[in-house]
Write an enzyme that holds these catalytic residues in place. Structure first.
Site, PDB file in Angstrom:
ATOM      1  N   GLY A 143      11.960   5.160   0.495  1.00 45.33           N
ATOM      2  CA  GLY A 143      13.317   4.846   0.097  1.00 45.33           C
ATOM      3  C   GLY A 143      13.823   3.541   0.686  1.00 45.33           C
ATOM      4  O   GLY A 143      14.438   2.732  -0.007  1.00 45.33           O
ATOM      5  N   MET A 144      13.592   3.311   1.958  1.00 46.21           N
ATOM      6  CA  MET A 144      14.108   2.124   2.648  1.00 46.21           C
ATOM      7  C   MET A 144      13.004   1.272   3.250  1.00 46.21           C
ATOM      8  O   MET A 144      13.292   0.356   4.021  1.00 46.21           O
ATOM      9  CB  MET A 144      15.058   2.551   3.776  1.00 46.21           C
ATOM     10  CG  MET A 144      16.339   3.183   3.315  1.00 46.21           C
ATOM     11  SD  MET A 144      17.448   2.039   2.507  1.00 46.21           S
ATOM     12  CE  MET A 144      17.872   0.958   3.841  1.00 46.21           C
ATOM     13  N   ASP A 147       6.106  17.989   9.018  1.00 49.28           N
ATOM     14  CA  ASP A 147       5.782  17.577   7.643  1.00 49.28           C
ATOM     15  C   ASP A 147       4.298  17.712   7.342  1.00 49.28           C
ATOM     16  O   ASP A 147       3.714  16.856   6.683  1.00 49.28           O
ATOM     17  CB  ASP A 147       6.247  16.139   7.411  1.00 49.28           C
ATOM     18  CG  ASP A 147       6.439  15.805   5.931  1.00 49.28           C
ATOM     19  OD1 ASP A 147       6.466  16.741   5.103  1.00 49.28           O
ATOM     20  OD2 ASP A 147       6.569  14.609   5.606  1.00 49.28           O
ATOM     21  N   LYS A 187       4.922  -1.898   8.193  1.00 52.68           N
ATOM     22  CA  LYS A 187       6.048  -1.250   7.528  1.00 52.68           C
ATOM     23  C   LYS A 187       7.252  -2.171   7.632  1.00 52.68           C
ATOM     24  O   LYS A 187       7.647  -2.567   8.721  1.00 52.68           O
ATOM     25  CB  LYS A 187       6.362   0.100   8.169  1.00 52.68           C
ATOM     26  CG  LYS A 187       7.505   0.840   7.478  1.00 52.68           C
ATOM     27  CD  LYS A 187       7.843   2.147   8.158  1.00 52.68           C
ATOM     28  CE  LYS A 187       6.917   3.247   7.716  1.00 52.68           C
ATOM     29  NZ  LYS A 187       7.389   4.582   8.162  1.00 52.68           N
ATOM     30  N   ILE A 225       0.813  -1.227   0.000  1.00 49.43           N
ATOM     31  CA  ILE A 225       0.000   0.000   0.000  1.00 49.43           C
ATOM     32  C   ILE A 225       0.841   1.269   0.000  1.00 49.43           C
ATOM     33  O   ILE A 225       0.297   2.365  -0.113  1.00 49.43           O
ATOM     34  CB  ILE A 225      -1.014   0.021   1.169  1.00 49.43           C
ATOM     35  CG1 ILE A 225      -0.328  -0.132   2.529  1.00 49.43           C
ATOM     36  CG2 ILE A 225      -2.095  -1.030   0.961  1.00 49.43           C
ATOM     37  CD1 ILE A 225      -1.263   0.008   3.726  1.00 49.43           C
ATOM     38  N   GLY A 226       2.165   1.135   0.106  1.00 47.76           N
ATOM     39  CA  GLY A 226       3.018   2.320   0.079  1.00 47.76           C
ATOM     40  C   GLY A 226       4.475   1.925   0.008  1.00 47.76           C
ATOM     41  O   GLY A 226       4.848   0.797   0.323  1.00 47.76           O
TER      42      GLY A 226
END
Length: 169
Positions: free
Chosen positions: A23-24, A140, A42, A19-20
């Protein structure tokens, strides 16, 4: 190498779909086979090819450590952390809904009453973060990082650059 769809992590979480991606890290939708509940997982690979890998991995671990102590309705909760040596899996609330940037692109400007309600929810979450010891600075805030859940509640996502406030001496 990414975790395959159908993989079962820690004898508990079945990976349903990606779903996403960052970078790492890669984020998957997973089903808790014991609770029959969906979570976002994640995946952070501890080894890679780049010189900045260690910095990025440490940043993702810092994000996890920061978030795991938070408890607010507008913030996703971390419910499990699995470390198999090569890969770190962070299990957190799956936030169903759409980001505000997608809503704005698809539907344009929103009614004032809705926007004020969303802003109040965001302010409440930021106030909660700032009331922590030490305070947490989100850093952010943008429509892409604010999810609107189907029932109308807001969730703030992506704490990748959030930091604890530190006094300069």
């Amino acid at each position: 190498m990414a975790t395959r769809i159908g993989t079962i992590i820690d004898d508990k979480y079945e990976v349903l779909k990606e779903i996403g991606k960052g970078g790492m890290s890669i984020v998957y939708l997973a089903m808790d086979r014991r609770l029959n509940k969906q979570w976002a997982v994640k995946e952070i690979r501890k080894t890679g090819n780049g010189r900045n890998d260690e910095v990025v991995i440490n940043s993702l671990i810092a994000e996890t450590n920061l978030m795991k102590r938070l408890d607010h309705p507008a913030l996703p909760r971390i419910v499990d952390i699995i470390d198999n040596g090569e890969t770190l899996y962070i299990v957190m609330d799956y936030v169903e809904g759409e980001s505000l940037d997608k809503i704005l692109k698809e539907y344009g400007s929103q009614p004032q009453e809705l926007v004020i309600d969303w802003a109040m929810q965001i302010c409440d979450a930021l106030s909660y973060l700032h009331s922590q010891t030490p305070p947490i600075i989100y850093r952010d805030m943008k429509p892409a990082n604010v999810m609107l859940k189907p029932e109308g509640n807001i969730k703030i996502i992506d704490f990748g650059i959030a930091r604890e406030y530190k006094e300069k001496n």
